[in-house]
Scaffold this active site. Structure first.
Site, mmCIF file in Angstrom:
data_model
loop_
_atom_site.group_PDB
_atom_site.id
_atom_site.type_symbol
_atom_site.label_atom_id
_atom_site.label_comp_id
_atom_site.label_asym_id
_atom_site.label_seq_id
_atom_site.Cartn_x
_atom_site.Cartn_y
_atom_site.Cartn_z
ATOM 1 N N ASN A 124 18.516 -24.443 -0.222
ATOM 2 C CA ASN A 124 17.131 -24.917 -0.215
ATOM 3 C C ASN A 124 16.715 -25.444 1.158
ATOM 4 O OD1 ASN A 124 17.394 -24.302 -2.856
ATOM 5 N ND2 ASN A 124 17.079 -26.376 -3.661
ATOM 6 N N THR A 169 -29.159 -9.057 15.883
ATOM 7 C CA THR A 169 -28.948 -9.861 14.672
ATOM 8 C C THR A 169 -29.382 -8.950 13.523
ATOM 9 O OG1 THR A 169 -31.178 -10.799 14.721
ATOM 10 C CG2 THR A 169 -29.462 -12.068 15.819
ATOM 11 N N HIS A 170 -28.706 -9.040 12.405
ATOM 12 C CA HIS A 170 -29.023 -8.182 11.247
ATOM 13 C C HIS A 170 -28.948 -6.689 11.592
ATOM 14 C CE1 HIS A 170 -30.784 -11.894 9.478
ATOM 15 N NE2 HIS A 170 -31.281 -12.058 10.687
ATOM 16 N N SER A 292 -10.180 15.597 13.012
ATOM 17 C CA SER A 292 -10.300 15.892 11.588
ATOM 18 C C SER A 292 -9.565 17.188 11.311
ATOM 19 C CB SER A 292 -11.780 16.033 11.223
ATOM 20 O OG SER A 292 -11.933 16.851 10.082
ATOM 21 N N LYS A 298 -14.758 16.671 15.351
ATOM 22 C CA LYS A 298 -14.664 15.228 15.086
ATOM 23 C C LYS A 298 -13.771 14.496 16.070
ATOM 24 C CE LYS A 298 -16.280 12.979 12.248
ATOM 25 N NZ LYS A 298 -16.003 12.865 10.819
ATOM 26 N N GLU A 305 -10.552 1.578 12.624
ATOM 27 C CA GLU A 305 -10.686 1.537 11.162
ATOM 28 C C GLU A 305 -9.405 1.037 10.503
ATOM 29 O OE1 GLU A 305 -12.263 5.408 9.853
ATOM 30 O OE2 GLU A 305 -13.112 5.533 11.855
ATOM 31 N N GLN A 337 10.765 -18.210 -3.225
ATOM 32 C CA GLN A 337 11.349 -17.036 -2.565
ATOM 33 C C GLN A 337 10.279 -16.004 -2.207
ATOM 34 O OE1 GLN A 337 15.236 -15.660 -3.713
ATOM 35 N NE2 GLN A 337 14.426 -13.643 -4.203
ATOM 36 N N LYS A 340 8.543 -15.297 1.703
ATOM 37 C CA LYS A 340 8.994 -14.566 2.888
ATOM 38 C C LYS A 340 8.345 -13.190 3.053
ATOM 39 C CE LYS A 340 12.900 -16.078 1.679
ATOM 40 N NZ LYS A 340 12.315 -17.336 1.149
HETATM 41 N N1 ARG Z 1 16.473 -16.830 -1.457
HETATM 42 C C1 ARG Z 1 16.080 -18.176 -1.762
HETATM 43 C C2 ARG Z 1 14.648 -18.425 -1.304
HETATM 44 O O1 ARG Z 1 14.146 -17.664 -0.592
HETATM 45 C C3 ARG Z 1 16.989 -19.136 -1.071
HETATM 46 C C4 ARG Z 1 17.046 -20.452 -1.740
HETATM 47 C C5 ARG Z 1 17.726 -20.315 -3.045
HETATM 48 N N2 ARG Z 1 17.855 -21.582 -3.678
HETATM 49 C C6 ARG Z 1 18.145 -21.696 -4.980
HETATM 50 N N3 ARG Z 1 18.207 -22.879 -5.466
HETATM 51 N N4 ARG Z 1 18.341 -20.634 -5.725
HETATM 52 O O2 ARG Z 1 14.028 -19.362 -1.677
#
Ligand code: ARG
Length: 478
Positions: A124, A169-170, A292, A298, A305, A337, A340
């Site tokens: 953690n 503007t607009h 295109s 084109k 875009e 989790q 990430k």
């Molecule tokens: N992969 C977990 C996360 O991204 C790591 C921490 C896991 N902790 C736990 N108590 N299972 O949060």
């Protein structure tokens, strides 16, 4: 329900899984597949290893590791670093996450000593450390890329300081400006984005989470400040529960990233308009245009875009994390989790988009004659006439009415205000008798008159450009 949920198919404790002693059976396949994170956590290795090295040093300082064990661990961590660097580190099917994979390899290389490193820490606090350190590096790289976009905007502005352009503007022609002024408007928004990113970086480095353990700290006398010093943090977390539970630093990053994406999207939208035949303002370089498959003529501004479209992801990443966090009770919950992949998506999206925008803007060639030709029309100087009346003592309210009436009259005659006979103009605006219509209705003169430091007059924009260049040169090194 699969058989695997009732029939153990894996042993209770696995090498790359950091728990299992209290279970009679290993996890169900579907449960494992849901929780395993090695397929996206790989990029955290430099930070996970740095945290482990700092932890080994702290355990040694407290005599919780012998000098020999400490040396074996340090050697193994260096070896693992080399394996990640040369791409030979392999995650195994039994590795649950980056922490488990590294511990599994550490034990393979350092033997029993490797199993001692887990004392005094939890995934953690490790994962928060990994993500904070990762983001500090990612933000430094993104900010450099933002500065590059600003630099090419400044370069284009340098070339177009005297180029007249209609300001809108607009999406209706409003008042004449210089093209440089328009380009720099985009550069200043990006400047605030860089500032927001660096603010976020400073704050996330304020708070080293290590030595928080699972959430209540440790009974071992670990010194949080030593971790902070070893890893480049400027301070330590004030509360062990807050340290492992919050991801506000990631939200701050995603918020700055989403705002940056919105700014890039607006810049790209301008490029799409400019590149259209209808506008005909600019040509995007060949290397940044696409064709295109069916229409041979084109020349599409796909880069603009695509980046405009990528903004949807950046906004989605921000909203996604806010929703993950909302309603989570203290402290760590596995929902976290999910942070990430959202953060990585935003980092990757910006790493792809920013250099493409830089190249695309640098590749633009403007048709300044055509642009200038449209700066005057469309009654773009109506406000100037009304302001001249104000200087002559007319209240703006009636000046506005009278100029509006003159515009309506011109429209009835199918002419522009600049086409009015001087006598007709003088008759409608007797207060302006001393002023020549040529002077009053000349867009270049109108732009020159707007010479406050933040205005579009060429001299003022030169000052604005110098100020931007100074800022770019003085970028704080991260
Ligand atoms: N992969 C977990 C996360 O991204 C790591 C921490 C896991 N902790 C736990 N108590 N299972 O949060």
């Amino acid at each position: 329900m699969s058989d695997a949920s009732t029939t153990p198919t894996t042993p209770a404790t696995g090498e790359g899984r950091l728990w299992g002693g209290r279970f009679a059976a290993g996890p169900d396949q579907a449960a494992w597949a849901l929780g395993v994170s090695t397929h996206f956590e790989g990029r955290l290795w430099p930070y996970d290893l740095a945290g482990s090295a700092a932890h080994a040093d702290e355990l040694r300082r407290l005599d919780l590791l012998t000098a020999d064990d400490h040396a074996a661990i340090t050697r193994a961590l260096t070896r693992i670093r080399g394996e990640f660097e040369d791409g030979s580190f392999a995650f195994l099917p039994d590795d649950e996450d980056i922490h488990g994979a590294i511990e599994r390899r550490l034990i393979a290389l350092a033997g029993e000593a490797g199993g001692r490193l887990r004392a005094g820490r939890s995934r953690n606090d490790q994962i928060v450390n990994d993500l904070r350190m990762y983001l500090a590096d990612a933000i430094a790289a993104i900010t450099t890329d933002v500065r590059a976009v600003q630099t090419v905007l400044a370069d284009q502005a340098e070339l177009t300081l005297d180029a007249l352009a209609p300001g809108y503007t607009h999406v209706q022609r409003a008042q004449p400006v210089t093209l440089a002024h328009h380009l720099l408007a985009h550069a200043w928004g990006l400047d605030r984005d860089a500032g927001r990113l660096l603010d976020c970086r400073r704050r996330l480095l304020d708070s080293s989470p290590l030595a928080s353990g699972a959430m209540a700290g440790l009974t071992l006398p670990l010194d949080p400040q030593r971790y902070a010093d070893a890893l480049g943090y400027t301070g330590t977390a004030p509360n062990t529960m807050d340290a492992v539970a919050d991801r506000d630093f990631a939200v701050e990053f995603l918020s700055a990233a989403a705002m940056l994406g919105v700014h890039l999207s607006r810049l790209c939208e301008d490029v799409v308009l400019w590149a259209s035949v209808e506008f005909g303002w600019a040509r995007v370089g060949d290397a940044f245009s696409t064709g295109s498959s069916i229409m041979p003529q084109k020349r599409n501004p796909d880069v603009a875009e695509l980046v405009r479209g990528k903004t949807g992801r950046l906004v989605g990443d921000l909203v996604g994390l806010l929703v993950v966090l909302k309603g989570l009770p203290m402290t760590y919950n596995r929902d976290l989790q999910e942070d990430k992949e959202l953060v990585f998506d935003a980092v990757d999206t910006l790493a792809l988009s920013l250099p493409a925008v830089t190249g695309m803007i640098a590749s633009l060639t403007f048709d300044t004659e055509r642009i200038a030709g449209t700066a005057a029309g469309g009654f773009a100087l109506a406000t100037d006439v009304a302001e001249a009346l104000v200087v002559a003592g007319v209240p703006f309210r009636s000046a506005h009415e009278r100029v509006g009436a003159l515009v309506a009259e011109c429209e009835r005659q199918g002419i522009d205000i600049t086409d009015l006979a001087p006598e007709a103009f003088a008759a409608a605006m007797p207060e302006l008798a001393g002023e020549t219509t040529a002077d009053l209705l000349d867009p270049a003169g109108a732009v020159r008159r707007r010479n406050a430091p933040h205005g579009p007059a060429p001299d003022a924009v030169a000052g604005q450009l110098a100020a931007l260049r100074d800022r770019l040169a003085a970028v704080p090194r991260t």
